[in-house]
Design a protein around this motif. Sequence first.
Motif, PDB file in Angstrom:
ATOM      1  N   LYS A 120       0.817  -1.216   0.000  1.00  0.00           N
ATOM      2  CA  LYS A 120       0.000   0.000   0.000  1.00  0.00           C
ATOM      3  C   LYS A 120       0.851   1.266   0.000  1.00  0.00           C
ATOM      4  N   ALA A 121       2.092   1.120  -0.416  1.00  0.00           N
ATOM      5  CA  ALA A 121       2.997   2.268  -0.434  1.00  0.00           C
ATOM      6  C   ALA A 121       2.504   3.334  -1.408  1.00  0.00           C
ATOM      7  N   GLU A 122       2.966   4.565  -1.191  1.00  0.00           N
ATOM      8  CA  GLU A 122       2.568   5.686  -2.048  1.00  0.00           C
ATOM      9  C   GLU A 122       3.120   5.497  -3.459  1.00  0.00           C
ATOM     10  N   PRO A 123       2.448   6.074  -4.456  1.00  0.00           N
ATOM     11  CA  PRO A 123       2.914   5.976  -5.852  1.00  0.00           C
ATOM     12  C   PRO A 123       4.359   6.428  -6.023  1.00  0.00           C
ATOM     13  N   ARG A 124       4.779   7.439  -5.250  1.00  0.00           N
ATOM     14  CA  ARG A 124       6.151   7.931  -5.369  1.00  0.00           C
ATOM     15  C   ARG A 124       7.156   6.834  -5.014  1.00  0.00           C
ATOM     16  N   GLN A 125       6.842   6.040  -3.997  1.00  0.00           N
ATOM     17  CA  GLN A 125       7.734   4.955  -3.597  1.00  0.00           C
ATOM     18  C   GLN A 125       7.817   3.878  -4.680  1.00  0.00           C
TER      19      GLN A 125
END
Length: 422
Positions: free
Chosen positions: A227-232
């Motif tokens: 569920k990490a952010e798109p940036r990651q």
Amino acid sequence: MIGRWQRWVAEKGGNFWVCLAYAAVVGLLLWTVAQFYIPGKGLSYLIAFGASQEESRLSKIRNLDYYVSKGSEGYDAQYYVQIAMDPSLCNQALKRAVDSLPYRGRRILFAATAYVFGLGEPARILQAFALQNVITWLLLAALLLHWFPPRSWDNFFRWAGVMACSGVCLSFRNALFDGPSLLMIAFGVYLLEKGRPWWSTAAFAFGGLGKETNLLGSAALLPSSLKAEPRQWGLAVVRGLLTALPLALWVLYIVVTVNGRAGDAGARNFDWPFFAYVRKWREIADSLPEVSVVNAGPLWSLVMLVALTVQFLYLVLRPQWSQAWWRIGITYCGLMVFLGDAVWEGYPGAASRVLLPMTLAFNVLLPRGRRWWLVFLLGNATVFASWDLMKAPGRESYVVEGDTRLQFVAATGRSVRGSRGM
């Protein structure tokens, strides 16, 4: 004296007797290395030169004094050490000397390091190539203390389960790249756990030049949460591309220099899911009735299959996405599914060394406690086959026949028997 050492080790957070066991394993390896040394030929026995390949071999090799197995085709290292004689791949004789130069030429890292450590001199390159696995084994032994510090017997057995497994021993025994590759992957994970993702990316990138499948280790660079952010996820994609870049550039160089099919994946290395794996089980089932003291190969192949299957099932059935080693382990589980006959066949088979990162991931992630000991023993069962893999070479001897009145006589006046080493 022992009491003082015990106190010093205890102050460092270790267990004296456990540390002694670690040291004993390292000492055993060094003793084993000494058994493979042949006067005048060094450690060339480990490279497994085959007599049938002698005519096509580079003159730089043929002019040296090295061990050759009579009546043998030899093994893979005999090709890679010839690449080490000219890592630029510009020597046209390599096309004849190496069975598939575009395929083997991709694995340039450890051939190049042998050239550097050998100072470009053929005799030194030959010995440096054979010695690399010994050095990387020692470095790996030290690095794994990060995950298995010498504080308990549980850590020792997990550490030894990796360091003495058949995959590592096969790599050492035949001067192959799987052991050094495991070191590169473990170093990449170590840097990642130390909060240095870009340095970790560099380690995985260099590892890809050692062996293409090493790039699977870069799965560790994926975000620790689904569920990490798109940036990651974007950063993970960038790092993944960077890990593949050195190999991609080198493959392009091979296409231009060698003018060959750089996309060659190796004969029969891959197959449809589980097809070759099932055939290996059938092969073992058919050959088990023939097992004997002098023919233990099928038994050790069975041990390997059981161990790899246990590791596979554990990693598949107990997902731990947040753990970098699980992300690597499950990626190698995917590789295991598609391995072909060339990787499974033979005694005990190359699969145990090809899947070494899966073995290490299993030992790092397996829970502690008595209820897991059976799983641990089954998953590390190949350790029991390693003694057979690491048998030192014998020595050739000669019997002089003739009149019994003729004898070799030493200065002491006693008769002696003449013998000649390999």
